[in-house]
Structure formats: C-alpha cells, structure tokens
Design an enzyme around this catalytic site. Structure first.
Site, PDB file in Angstrom:
ATOM      1  N   ARG A 161      39.038  44.029  39.610  1.00 28.45           N
ATOM      2  CA  ARG A 161      40.108  44.424  40.525  1.00 28.45           C
ATOM      3  C   ARG A 161      41.357  44.648  39.693  1.00 28.45           C
ATOM      4  NH1 ARG A 161      44.167  42.433  44.020  1.00 28.45           N
ATOM      5  NH2 ARG A 161      44.236  43.605  45.989  1.00 28.45           N
ATOM      6  N   GLY A 162      41.800  45.903  39.628  1.00 30.06           N
ATOM      7  CA  GLY A 162      42.853  46.301  38.714  1.00 30.06           C
ATOM      8  C   GLY A 162      44.126  45.502  38.835  1.00 30.06           C
ATOM      9  N   GLU A 163      44.543  45.263  40.084  1.00 38.10           N
ATOM     10  CA  GLU A 163      45.805  44.556  40.261  1.00 38.10           C
ATOM     11  C   GLU A 163      45.748  43.143  39.680  1.00 38.10           C
ATOM     12  OE1 GLU A 163      44.199  46.211  42.446  1.00 38.10           O
ATOM     13  OE2 GLU A 163      45.481  47.493  43.671  1.00 38.10           O
ATOM     14  N   ASP A 164      44.551  42.556  39.615  1.00 39.20           N
ATOM     15  CA  ASP A 164      44.415  41.174  39.163  1.00 39.20           C
ATOM     16  C   ASP A 164      44.388  41.043  37.638  1.00 39.20           C
ATOM     17  OD1 ASP A 164      44.281  40.589  41.814  1.00 39.20           O
ATOM     18  OD2 ASP A 164      42.119  40.142  41.834  1.00 39.20           O
ATOM     19  N   THR A 165      43.673  41.943  36.947  1.00 40.58           N
ATOM     20  CA  THR A 165      43.412  41.693  35.510  1.00 40.58           C
ATOM     21  C   THR A 165      43.630  42.895  34.600  1.00 40.58           C
ATOM     22  OG1 THR A 165      41.068  42.282  35.737  1.00 40.58           O
ATOM     23  CG2 THR A 165      41.656  39.964  36.097  1.00 40.58           C
ATOM     24  N   ARG A 166      44.035  44.063  35.154  1.00 43.21           N
ATOM     25  CA  ARG A 166      44.142  45.254  34.300  1.00 43.21           C
ATOM     26  C   ARG A 166      45.077  45.033  33.120  1.00 43.21           C
ATOM     27  NH1 ARG A 166      43.099  50.563  35.274  1.00 43.21           N
ATOM     28  NH2 ARG A 166      43.020  50.269  37.552  1.00 43.21           N
ATOM     29  N   GLY A 172      39.980  56.083  48.371  1.00 46.45           N
ATOM     30  CA  GLY A 172      39.162  56.474  49.504  1.00 46.45           C
ATOM     31  C   GLY A 172      38.138  55.424  49.862  1.00 46.45           C
ATOM     32  N   GLU A 208      30.959  48.842  44.216  1.00 42.33           N
ATOM     33  CA  GLU A 208      30.569  48.969  42.800  1.00 42.33           C
ATOM     34  C   GLU A 208      29.493  47.954  42.445  1.00 42.33           C
ATOM     35  OE1 GLU A 208      34.634  50.460  40.485  1.00 42.33           O
ATOM     36  OE2 GLU A 208      33.822  48.453  40.152  1.00 42.33           O
TER      37      GLU A 208
END
Length: 1091
Positions: A27-32, A60, A94
């Site tokens: 999840r990008g917001e968490d660990t990107r 989407g 995913e």
C-alpha cells in the site's frame, strides 16, 4: 525460513522466461517512501529487476491490464503487509491474482509484516477486521470476492516470512534480498555453451573445495594454470553461477593492467566500487580506502574475484600490511578467488587451496574444436584425420583449439592441410603472444632454464636435467620451482613435463632474432638447421647446446662436414643421437678442436680414432661415444675432475684405456662390446663413487684389476668375457655388490671363496660357465677380518675337492653351492648349463629366492624347495637326467619386479610322474593370474611349460592348429573381465632345430606366440631328446588384449635362440590350443581344484 542448499554450483531454474524478477505488492501511502522504497533500491543495487508502479496505474475499480501482465510475468512475489493494507481493494485484488498465479504456475511468495501482527493477517482481526467490515457494508463488492480475499489472507499469513516490527530495516532488507537472489538462482547461466566446454568437471572439483554455507572463515581460493588454459573462463563462469548467493560481488578481470595504469589506489577503488555497487565512488588515498573497506564491507557476505594477478604487490591493496583485511572484515560464507599463472604469488598471499587447471581431455577438446571449426558436434569424414592432427598439435589447450578451430571454419580440406604444414613451421602469433606473457616475466636465468627444457629436456629425468642445469650454472633447484609455480613446466619425482605449445614457444623465441641464420642461435635441435650451419661452414660462436636426435631429414643426408664444430667455442653440450639411420654417414672436413667448455659429449658412431689433441676434458661430466671408431681417447694423462659417466660401448677398435684414476666422481663406466680391449687398467677401479661397471662381451679381456676396499660398486657385468679364467679374490671386498653377471664366461675355471662374503648380492648369473672344474665352495667367510686374509697376490686359489664323486666326475662337474646358508639377499640365481650333477640341500632354505634357473644340468634329483615361499619362477629345461620334480611351494605370495614368472619344465626325458608336473604348472599360472588381478600387474611373460598332451578342462574353448583369432569386443566392456588364459599342446621335432635360421624380426623379444623355451648358444641338434608332447600355458591381461595384441590371426609356436646379439628362430608343431575368457572369481575355483 527454509534453508538453502550449500552446493556451490547448484542453479535453480533460470529466470530468463519472466519479464520481471520481483513483483512487490504494497500500500503506497504506508511504505512507498520508507521500507518499500529502501527495498526497491536494494534490489536495483543487486541487479534484480522489480516491477515498480511509477505511473500510479493503481486507479479505478479493476486491476489495469498492465498490472496483470506484470504480476503474471514475475518470478518472485513480495507482499508488504501494513496496518491499512486490507483497506485497499487494489491490494487485495493484487494479492488474489498473485495467489491464483501461484496455484497455476508454482512460484515463490515472500510475506513481510511491516507494522502488523501476522495473526491479524491470518484471522483478519484488529485493523484488518475493521477493513473487512467496511468492504462488507459496501455494495460494490460481492460476498464471493470478499470470501476469496479472506481465504488468500489466511493462506499467505501462514507462510514463513519476516515480521520486521521493532527490527533494523537495513539488516532485514539485506536478508530479504539475499533470499530473493537464492530463489532466482543463476540468472546469467544461459551463456553460450561453447564457452563452457570442459568446465563442468572443474566446477565439480571446485564445489568440493569451496563450502558455501555455515563456515568458520572466509576461504581464499587460488586458480592457476598455464596461459590459455581457461583460468579466466573458469573464474568468470564460476562467478556468474554463484554470485546470486552473495550480498556483494566484485570481479576485477585484469588486476595486472589496472595496477599498471592506476596503481594500488586504482585496484582498491575498483574493488570497493564494485563491492558497494557505487560507480562514482571517490577515494582520495589508499588509507581512506582501507578505512572505507573496513567500515562498509564489515560483516558483508561477498564474492570477490581478482583475475590476472602477476605480482605480489598487486595484492597489497590495504595499508599497514593488512593483506588479510578482507578475510577479517567480510562475513562468514564470503569467498575470495585469486587467479594467477604464478603459484608462488598465491602461496605467498596465504590462499587456503590452489586449483590447477589442466588441459582439456580428448573428448572435451574434440567438442570444443567441433564447435569452432564446424559449428556443430560432429566431424565430416574428410576431416577426421586432419582434426586428429590439429588436436595433437593443441594438446588440450583451449586457447589453441579456439584460435585454430575458428581459423579453419568453412575451409576446404586443401586449406586445412596447408594450414597444418604452416603451423609446424610458423606458430600462431595469437597463441604465442598469450603464452609468452609468463616467459617475459621471468628473470634471465630462469628464461635460460625454460629454453633448455623447451628445446631439449621435455620428458627427461628430473635428476639428469638438474645435473645439466647445475653444470650450466643455472641454480636448478630454485629455477625449476619458479617454472613450476608459473605453470610453465610440470615436475614429479621422476620426469619434467612441458606442454607441446610451450616447447614451440621456446623454439620460437630462440629463432626469432635471426630466423634464417641458425649459426647465430644459442641452441640447435633440428637437423635441418644444424646441417645448414655445417654445410655452409659458418662460424657459430653463440651456440651453447646442440642435441640432434634421429629425424626424417637425417635419412636424406649421407655426408656431413664437421669443420664448423671447431668454431663453436661456447659449446657446452653436444649430442648426436642419430646412430640408427640404417646407413653409414660419411664425415668430411677436419675436427681440429672441440670446445673446452664441453660438459656433455655424446656422439654415436663417432668417426675419428681419437678426440682432438687440443681438447681439454676437465669440464666433462658425461662422455658417451657408443659404437665409435675410437682406438684411444687421448694420449698421456688428462685431468677428469668432473667426469661421472663414461660410455664407450660397442667401440670395437678400442685397444687401450687412458689413465682415469683422478676421475674421483666417476659413477658409471661401460666398455660393453669393446672386443679388442685386453686390460682395463687399475685406474678404472680407483674411483670411490663407481657403482656400475659393464664389461659385457669384452671378448679379449684376460684379467680384472684388484678391487679396493673403498669401492661401492653395485653392478658388475662380465657376461661373455670368454678369455677370462679367474676372478680376482679382491671381489669379496665389494660389500655393496648387488648384481654379478658371469654368464657365458666359457673359460672361467675358478671362483674365489671370497665371493661368499658378498652379503648384498641379489642377482647372480653363472649360466654357461661349464669349465668351473674342482670348485666346491664349502665355506662361508665369517667376518671382514677373514676376508682381508685372502691371498690377493693374483695367484690361483686352491679349493678342497669333493670326496663324493669319482676322479672322472671331478674333471667335468661342479657343485657350486655350499651346504650352508649364504647370500642372505639373493633373489635371482642362474646356474643353467653349468654341468652340475648335484644341487646341495642348502639351496632349499634360501628364503628370498624369487627366480631359480637350473636348466641344462646333469643332476638326477633336486632338494626340497617347498620352503622357498617367494619363488615364482623355476626353470628346469634340458635336465636330461632329472627323474622327479622336487617338493615345491604350493602357494605363490609374491610377484614383483620379475620379467618372467612360472614353472618351466621342458626336455626332461627321464622325468616320471608327468601328470604332477602338469598340475603344478597349471596351479602356478592360476596363482600368477590372481596376482595380476589383485595388484594390477601387467607382466605378459608368465605362464609355464611342462610335459602334457591334454588341455585342462578349465579351458572351455578348444581348437586345432596354431592360428589364434579371437574377438574381445563382447567382453571388453565387462568390468569383471581380467584377461585371456591360453593353453597349447606342442612338440619339437628333431628337424625343427636343424632348420633354425637367422631371424629378421626386430630384437623386441619375446613376442606373442613365442614359446618360452631357452636354448643355449648355437643349438645342439641333440639337445632336445624328449620328443613327447608338452603343454604351454600363458595369460594375456585385459589391457594387452584390447590395446596391444589385437588377437586376430596370431600364430603360435615360434622358437627363439638368442646368443651374442644373434637371433635365430624356428617353429614347433602346435597340435591344438585352448583358451578361456577369465573373469573375477574364475581363478580361485581353479586353484582350489588343483591344490
């Protein structure tokens, strides 16, 4: 986590079929910008291609097709579970698709629990329970899909992974990357297979030398070998196969060049740049680099390969003499590999093990050549012989095979033939340049040693080469080891070896300065070049060594000028070995002088009557003039302080030996066949170093000199000295004497009692000494004091005669052996054709006897020989009065170093109980066969001959006649097959011996089919009185059956008489023969049935 294999060369399936190595679900917001960002950076640093959503395609409701392709095209999946991971339906979809891919195409999934408890993922509790409550309340998601998400989370949550809460992210990321590299395996292993021909055996050996698992130290491995042997190919291939197992890797492919251009700092910078994967690394000085290496490489699991190291200082990378810094700072399981042509560099650096790369075997050499010359794996019929010639030239050197093979690709047969002729004369520069690198790095003295070996001394005895090099003042002990360390020669305890292409290099170097002017070279080895020098009568002041062996070009030369030899003032070694050309070479010109620098002079069929008067032989170490025209070496006395070997054998015109009493280092003297020499002079036996004296067939020799106490003579050969009547009693002083040959001394009438003091004697041959009248050696001398009391004034010794025979007997018979034990070391005794009528009982307790020949004597009985436990060869041929076979040892326990073994009973017409003779001969042969099987002995000349007219039933194939034709192909691949045993029944008609004629057969005797029956001197027509059938047994071992004899149309029954180098032959009548293919287990049963 599951443990990985420790096999060094193990490769998992290649990742080449996947678009990406890794797909990371997060999840990008968490660990990107934290953990996942660092993970992507670490993967990129290790060359692992990970899919990264840089375009933010996760938008989407549905998964974008590009994302689906990325998931399906990835080899390994990494799922980073964070607290809000389940709140993202993108992430859940995913994960579901990833799980579906795993079910249909098994791949690895690695879960990472970033800031969430693994149990929350499995049970969907805590933050995950809240997320699923929201999904169920939403009308956008069907219950079936939500159920799938829950099941997938449960499955993935149960997988072994990493819970990284409260852990240092850097260490965990390093561990994860290493696991991914292990899974990906040999990413780069799909190199063209051409480059890996012959490498698999190297990999297998290296995998045993290097342990990639829990080890207690960092192994440092050296790889060495001659130029062009494939060291770098092996190092690179090994690196590519195992680098995925390490967190850090470095391969410097040319340390020598880098050091030459940029010095120590350049090598250090390259090492750190590759190991840390930082291309623009800045290092100001070596001290900074040393500190950086300790700081950044500490506890790093690394693979470091340093190729083409040719100087010690190139490995002094760090300050303060910290040559072991890498070993100390790298983590356990790391490996350092150093590749060098010079073993001494590896040893000095303290490598743990050195791997020597050897030439390709025949099969791999052929495979590589076919790849290069034909671009396939087979040879067309027109090129088979030519290919064999090329590979013979290359001698398994990969560089030569590739260079020559590539140059011949798509060329016709005529071009190939032309290229081969050219290769013999003009060596490939591409090959020579690579090989020459090692030569150019040698010191001048070591270059001279290399050139001597390349031109002359390949496959020669180590000690002999050391002697020559020492004479040349080249310090051979150190110099030879330098060449071994640099892989320029091989050296075992016996021989010096050198690759043929390195020999070509040496000759190439000698020629290169003046290729068309051989008189300017330092060495001459080819007859054509030598002949050009002497034909043009050129001054050749530079020539130091000439060794001309037999060659094709000699056969086209009938006349040679020798004047040019007088101009070679620097000549130290001269050898002409072309004495067997089949015709006489006519010498013209004058040999006015020879170089006084000569240490070695060997000239077969030397044409002059003496050496040049001006020649000073004080530096001579070896003088060999076999079959020469010499009458006298020189007049007067000349100092010989260095002479070790003197060989004038076959010099039929030699009438006088010079004084050589000051040759204090003389070890070997051969005057064999010097038929006009009447005396050898006292000076011959003055050398305290003399160990070998050969006077065989000195037919005019009438007396021997007195031997001194200080002599250490071990071998004394007097065979065929027909005018010799007495042996000087001082022979008893030769306490070291092992070999005494008096065979065919026909006029020898006495032996001194002092001979009994020869306690070191191992071989004693008295065959044909039929005039040893009134000689009964009854007393053994007890000590040295007694021996010294022997009359040494040359007067004949009078012996006590026996009272057990009549006066008539005393005049014609002898009893040579005493009745008490003597000769404690005796192994072989030959008393054949000595007119003996009795053999004393004492012979039966001489326990060391291995071979005893009593043929051609007149005794009727023999003593008990049962206690001769080591006896393996007994000959009782032509014993016309022998009535019974004595008790013999029933078991044979030794078979070592004899050229012939077995029981040979032939032409004993009075012999009774012939069946026992047959059984005993068969039993002995079976036991000898078992010795061959047990000890891998390869003696062809064993078997036996005895009276007998029937082939034993053990031989399961029987044929009439004397022509053998067998096919070994059905048995040759059976590991239990050890050979073929034969039995033939023959008879010798009277007319056979009378028809004996001179043989045209080469003197390599005996041959297959020769009956091992001995005839004495010129054949006596009355010699064979026993006209009954005889049985002949013999055995051919596995190797000879396959490789040498090719048992097709072989004829049995040749009889051979050999005397005074004259060979005569005739044929016995072979009535029938039998044979048996012998397997393990066959022999033991046969022995039990007879014994």
């Amino acid at each position: 986590m599951a443990s990985t294999s420790n096999a060094i060369i193990q490769c998992t399936s290649s990742s080449s079929s996947f678009q990406y190595d890794v797909f990371v679900s997060f999840r990008g917001e968490d660990t990107r910008n934290s953990f996942t960002g660092f993970l992507f950076e670490a993967l990129k640093k290790q060359g692992i291609e990970a899919f990264k959503d840089d375009k933010d395609i996760r938008k989407g409701e549905s998964i974008a097709p590009e994302l689906i392709r990325a998931i399906e095209g990835s080899h390994v999946f990494v799922v980073v579970f964070s607290k809000d991971y389940a709140s993202s339906t993108w992430c859940l979809r995913e994960l579901a698709h990833i799980w579906n891919c795993i079910q249909t195409s098994p791949r690895h999934l690695l879960p990472i629990f970033y800031d969430v408890d693994p149990s929350q993922v499995r049970k969907q509790s805590g933050d995950y329970e809240k997320a699923f409550s929201q999904h169920q309340q939403s009308s956008r998601f069907q219950e079936k899909e939500i159920k799938t998400w829950r099941e997938v989370l449960n499955h993935v949550g149960n997988l072994s992974g990493w819970d990284i809460r409260n852990k240092q992210q850097h260490a965990v990321i390093e561990e994860i990357v290493q696991q991914i590299k292990t899974i990906l395996g040999c990413k780069f292993s799909t190199l063209p297979y051409d480059n890996l021909v012959g490498m698999e055996s190297h990999f297998a050996t290296l995998s045993k030398l290097i342990c990639l698992g829990p080890v207690n130290d960092v192994p440092v491995v050296g790889i060495t070998g001659m130029g062009g042997i494939g060291k770098s190919t092996l190092g690179r291939s090994l690196y590519e196969r195992i680098s995925h197992r390490f967190n850090s890797c470095c391969y410097i492919d040319d340390v020598s060049k880098l050091y030459r251009l940029e010095g120590t700092l350049g090598v250090q910078k390259q090492l750190l740049s590759q190991s840390l994967n930082e291309r623009n690394l800045e290092i100001c000085n070596v001290s900074d680099g040393t500190l950086l290496a300790w700081k950044r490489l500490l506890n790093v699991k690394a693979l470091i390969v340093l190729d083409n190291v040719d100087q010690d200082k190139q490995l002094d990378i760090f300050t303060g003499g910290r040559n072991d810094l890498l070993r100390k700072c790298l983590d356990k399981g790391s490996i350092v590999i150093i590749i060098s042509r010079d073993q001494q560099i590896l040893k000095a650096h303290g490598v743990d093990v050195i791997y020597q790369v050897e030439p390709l075997n025949d099969n791999d050499a052929l495979r590589l050549f076919c790849k290069k010359a034909f671009k396939n794996n087979y040879i067309t019929s027109d090129f088979i012989k030519l290919t064999s010639d090329v590979l013979s030239h290359c001698q398994g050197l990969p560089l030569a095979i590739e260079v020559i093979g590539s140059s011949l690709f798509d060329k016709d047969v005529f071009h190939w033939r032309s290229a081969l002729v050219s290769l013999r004369e003009n060596k490939s520069k591409n090959i020579m340049d690579v090989l020459r690198i090692s030569f150019d790095q040698l010191e001048n003295t070591h270059k001279e040693i290399f050139l001597d070996i390349a031109c002359f001394f390949k496959r020669r005895d180590v000690e002999y080469v050391k002697e020559v090099l020492d004479f040349r003042e080249f310090n051979p002990e150190y110099g030879l080891q330098v060449l071994v360390d640099k892989s320029l020669i091989t050296m075992d305890e016996e021989k010096i070896g050198m690759h043929d292409l390195l020999c070509d290099l040496g000759k190439y170097i000698v020629r290169e300065k003046s290729p068309r002017k051989p008189w300017e070279w330092s060495r001459l080895w080819d007859f054509k070049d030598f002949h050009k020098v002497i034909l043009d009568n050129k001054v050749a002041e530079n020539v130091e060594v000439i060794i001309i062996e037999d060659s094709y070009d000699i056969h086209r030369t009938r006349t040679m000028r020798v004047d040019a030899l007088s101009t070679m003032s620097s000549l130290k070694f001269l050898k002409f070995g072309y004495g067997n050309v089949g015709f006489e070479i006519n010498y013209s010109g004058t040999l006015a002088k020879l170089s006084n620098e000569l240490g070695y002079l060997s000239w077969k069929k030397y044409p002059f009557e003496c050496l040049p008067p001006s020649f000073q032989p004080d530096k001579l170490v070896e003088l060999t003039l076999r079959k020469s025209n010499i009458k006298q070496l020189w007049e007067d006395t000349k100092p010989l302080p260095n002479l070790r070997r003197l060989d004038l054998s076959g010099s039929k015109n030699l009438i006088k030996m010079p004084y050589i009493g000051d040759a204090l280092y003389l070890e070997n003297l051969s005057l064999k066949g010097c038929i006009q020499l009447e005396e050898i002079g006292l000076s011959i036996v003055l050398s305290p170093k003399l160990t070998d004296l050969n006077l065989r067939n000195c037919k005019s020799l009438i007396k021997l000199p007195r031997f001194g106490e200080d002599l250490i003579l071990e071998f004394l050969d007097l065979e065929g000295c027909q005018k010799l009547r007495h042996i000087d009693p001082s022979i008893g002083l030769l306490k070291k004497l092992k070999y005494l040959n008096l065979k065919n001394c026909k006029n020898l009438v006495s032996l001194p009692n002092s001979i009994l003091g020869l306690n070191s004697l191992v071989w004693l041959y008295l065959s044909g000494c039929s005039k040893l009248y009134h000689t009964e050696l009854l007393y053994e001398l007890r000590d040295a004091e007694q021996l010294k009391k022997i009359d040494t004034d040359g007067a004949p010794i009078h012996f006590q005669s026996t009272s057990s025979y009549s006066i008539e007997h005393k005049k014609s018979v002898s009893c040579l052996m005493p009745f008490s034990p003597i000769f404690p070391c005796m192994r072989q005794l030959d008393l054949s054709f000595c007119n003996l009528v009795e053999i004393p009982d004492a012979i039966g307790i001489m326990s060391r006897f291995e071979s005893l020949d009593l043929s051609g004597n007149n005794f009727a009985t023999l003593p008990n020989l049962k206690k001769l436990s080591k006896l393996v060869c007994l000959k009782l041929q032509h014993c016309k009065q022998l009535k019974s076979l004595p008790e013999l040892p029933s078991r044979i326990n030794n078979f070592d170093g004899l050229s012939q073994a077995g029981l040979y009973i032939f032409n004993c017409p009075e012999l009774v109980d012939r069946e026992r003779c047959t059984d005993m001969a068969f039993s002995w042969m079976m036991q000898l066969c078992s010795q061959v099987r047990l000890f891998s002995l390869c003696y062809y000349h064993f078997g036996g001959v005895s009276p007998g007219s029937e082939i034993p039933r053990w031989f399961n194939n029987e044929n009439e006649g004397n022509c053998i034709s067998l096919d070994a192909s059905p048995v040759m691949h059976d590991d239990n097959w050890i050979g073929v045993a034969f039995c033939a029944i023959f008879v010798v008609p009277h007319e056979t011996l009378s028809a004996m004629s001179f043989s045209e057969t080469e003197p390599s005797w005996p041959l297959f089919g020769d009956i091992p029956v001995d005839f004495y001197e010129d054949v006596d027509l009355e010699l064979v009185l026993d006209k009954s059938d005889h049985m002949w047994l013999f055995f051919v071992d596995r190797y000879d059956s396959i490789h040498k004899l090719h048992l097709k149309d072989k004829y049995l029954g040749r009889l051979v008489s050999r005397y005074d180098s004259v060979l005569k032959e005739s044929y016995a009548k072979v009535k029938k023969y039998g044979y048996r293919w012998v397997y393990k287990g066959d022999i033991e049963g046969a022995i039990k049935s007879v014994v």
